[in-house]
Write a protein that holds these residues in place. Structure first.
Motif, short mmCIF file in Angstrom:
data_model
loop_
_atom_site.label_atom_id
_atom_site.label_comp_id
_atom_site.label_asym_id
_atom_site.label_seq_id
_atom_site.Cartn_x
_atom_site.Cartn_y
_atom_site.Cartn_z
N PRO A 70 -27.12 -29.96 -16.38
CA PRO A 70 -26.71 -30.23 -17.76
C PRO A 70 -27.93 -30.43 -18.66
O PRO A 70 -28.84 -31.21 -18.33
CB PRO A 70 -25.89 -31.52 -17.64
CG PRO A 70 -26.41 -32.20 -16.42
CD PRO A 70 -26.97 -31.15 -15.52
N GLU B 254 -25.66 -27.92 -24.07
CA GLU B 254 -25.04 -28.51 -25.26
C GLU B 254 -26.08 -28.50 -26.37
O GLU B 254 -27.11 -29.19 -26.29
CB GLU B 254 -24.58 -29.94 -24.97
CG GLU B 254 -23.96 -30.65 -26.14
CD GLU B 254 -22.65 -30.02 -26.61
OE1 GLU B 254 -22.27 -30.26 -27.78
OE2 GLU B 254 -22.01 -29.29 -25.82
N VAL C 94 -22.67 -21.73 -21.12
CA VAL C 94 -22.89 -21.82 -19.67
C VAL C 94 -23.74 -20.62 -19.27
O VAL C 94 -23.47 -19.49 -19.67
CB VAL C 94 -21.56 -21.80 -18.89
CG1 VAL C 94 -21.83 -21.73 -17.38
CG2 VAL C 94 -20.73 -23.03 -19.21
N VAL D 56 -25.45 -25.93 -17.90
CA VAL D 56 -24.48 -26.36 -18.92
C VAL D 56 -25.29 -26.80 -20.14
O VAL D 56 -25.99 -27.82 -20.10
CB VAL D 56 -23.61 -27.51 -18.41
CG1 VAL D 56 -22.67 -28.01 -19.50
CG2 VAL D 56 -22.81 -27.08 -17.18
N ILE E 224 -25.70 -27.78 -10.54
CA ILE E 224 -25.31 -27.78 -11.95
C ILE E 224 -26.37 -28.56 -12.73
O ILE E 224 -26.68 -29.71 -12.38
CB ILE E 224 -23.92 -28.40 -12.16
CG1 ILE E 224 -22.86 -27.59 -11.41
CG2 ILE E 224 -23.58 -28.46 -13.65
CD1 ILE E 224 -21.45 -28.12 -11.57
N SER F 60 -17.39 -24.05 -8.66
CA SER F 60 -18.55 -24.85 -9.09
C SER F 60 -18.80 -26.02 -8.15
O SER F 60 -19.68 -26.85 -8.42
CB SER F 60 -18.34 -25.36 -10.52
OG SER F 60 -18.25 -24.30 -11.44
N ILE G 28 -17.64 -26.06 -23.68
CA ILE G 28 -19.09 -26.13 -23.49
C ILE G 28 -19.73 -25.10 -24.41
O ILE G 28 -19.28 -23.95 -24.48
CB ILE G 28 -19.47 -25.84 -22.03
CG1 ILE G 28 -18.78 -26.82 -21.09
CG2 ILE G 28 -20.98 -25.89 -21.84
CD1 ILE G 28 -18.95 -26.48 -19.61
N TYR H 278 -19.19 -32.76 -18.91
CA TYR H 278 -18.92 -31.35 -18.64
C TYR H 278 -19.36 -30.98 -17.21
O TYR H 278 -18.63 -30.30 -16.48
CB TYR H 278 -19.68 -30.46 -19.62
CG TYR H 278 -19.19 -30.48 -21.04
CD1 TYR H 278 -17.90 -30.89 -21.37
CD2 TYR H 278 -20.03 -30.09 -22.09
CE1 TYR H 278 -17.46 -30.90 -22.69
CE2 TYR H 278 -19.60 -30.10 -23.41
CZ TYR H 278 -18.32 -30.50 -23.70
OH TYR H 278 -17.89 -30.51 -25.00
N ALA H 279 -20.56 -31.42 -16.85
CA ALA H 279 -21.10 -31.10 -15.53
C ALA H 279 -20.23 -31.70 -14.43
O ALA H 279 -19.92 -31.04 -13.43
CB ALA H 279 -22.54 -31.60 -15.41
#
Length: 327
Positions: free
Chosen positions: A123, A86, A75, A84, A121, A116, A72, A105-106
């Protein structure tokens, strides 16, 4: 073992010189740092230094996702939320693959990273040169505390972080506890092969602590047999037994990838009598390598990559036939 190339509190990140952060990122990298990667890191650092002034928490660059064999970009742990991020530096659009990537990823963190499971979360894809996108913050219909992917450009990122923090609730995440959380995926053999082929250890992709210990001890024992056989000019054969799914193939892949350097005296290949498995592994590793090179700004011809992979993953029957020719 650290999962990230660089981490610190946001407070320390803000007062640390960009070149010092860049140096730590470069030192942590498994590959020579190309100018495009260096420039991307510097741009990410600049944007985040401007964005994170009002916030407290922790920051992690190039955080490893072992099951996927990827990292990633960034974070952030702020309040009760795991962000998260990108980055698509210089992009004016939001590529669909980038949205899929940050979503994967999430999901991976939520499902496989122990600490987690409970927090929210978020993203976020940041296309730095994009026009201001329409942004909405919403959760999935599964009530799993994962927000749907959010699009941002450089200017909107601070607003998005603040909006997410207002949208969510819960106790603040303790970064030290979060960092210590174990990663417990159940990888397919293809995912395991891709992760190992790209430099991750067997411990990274083990499902449980017991698996990690057993796989490591088995791999270490076989490695010692290999070393002693080499030293004493002996031939040895090792039999690894276990119930289905215990990790026998994973041990073999792990041993082979430990000695993947063709210039090493202990250079190894992975042999299998399962023809379909060999074909699938070769294709998966080839596609993964081509995609990685593309993401690093390199052009890689699939045929050339496949030739390299074929040297590593071989059909034992072909290997046997070649040996019989010499008899």
């Amino acid at each position: 073992m650290r999962r990230e190339y660089y981490s610190d509190t946001i407070t320390n990140f803000l007062i640390t010189a960009s070149n010092e952060i860049l140096g730590e990122l470069a030192q942590g990298s498994d590959f020579p740092v190309e100018p495009t990667q260096r420039d991307a890191w510097l741009e990410e650092i600049r944007i985040l230094k401007n964005t994170l002034q009002p916030h407290k928490g922790s920051i992690y660059f190039e955080y490893s996702i072992p099951r996927m064999g990827k990292r990633i970009d960034v974070v952030l742990i702020i309040g009760s939320v795991i962000f998260v991020l990108e980055f698509k530096v210089g992009e004016k659009e939001f590529p669909s693959y980038a949205i899929d990537q940050v979503w994967d990823y999430a999901l991976d963190l939520k499902n496989f990273h122990e600490t987690s499971h409970e927090p929210y979360i978020a993203p976020v894809v940041i296309a730095t040169q994009a026009k201001a996108p329409s942004t909405g913050i919403s959760t999935t219909p599964h009530n799993d505390k994962i927000l749907l992917p959010i699009k941002s450009n450089e200017e909107l990122l601070d607003q998005i972080i603040s909006s997410v923090l207002l949208f969510t609730d819960g106790n603040n995440i303790n970064p030290a506890v979060w960092e210590a959380g174990s990663y417990c995926p159940t990888p397919t053999i293809i995912e395991a092969a891709m992760a190992l082929y790209n430099g991750h250890s067997v411990e990274d992709i083990s499902r449980r602590s017991a698996d990690e210990i057993n796989l490591r001890e088995t791999s270490d024992t076989i490695s010692e047999v290999i070393r002693l056989s080499k030293e004493n000019a002996q031939k040895s054969i090792c039999f690894v037994t276990g119930v289905p799914g215990a990790g026998k193939t994973l041990v073999g892949l792990n041993i082979a990838t430990k000695h993947i350097n063709k210039n090493n005296d202990l250079y190894s290949v992975f042999l299998s009598g399962n023809g379909p498995l060999v074909a699938v592994l070769r294709e998966a590793l080839t596609r993964d390598k081509v995609q990685r090179e593309k993401e690093r700004g390199h052009k890689a011809k699939k045929g050339e990559v496949m030739s390299e992979v074929k040297m590593f993953i071989q059909n034992v029957h072909n290997f046997r036939d070649e040996g019989l020719i010499d008899i």
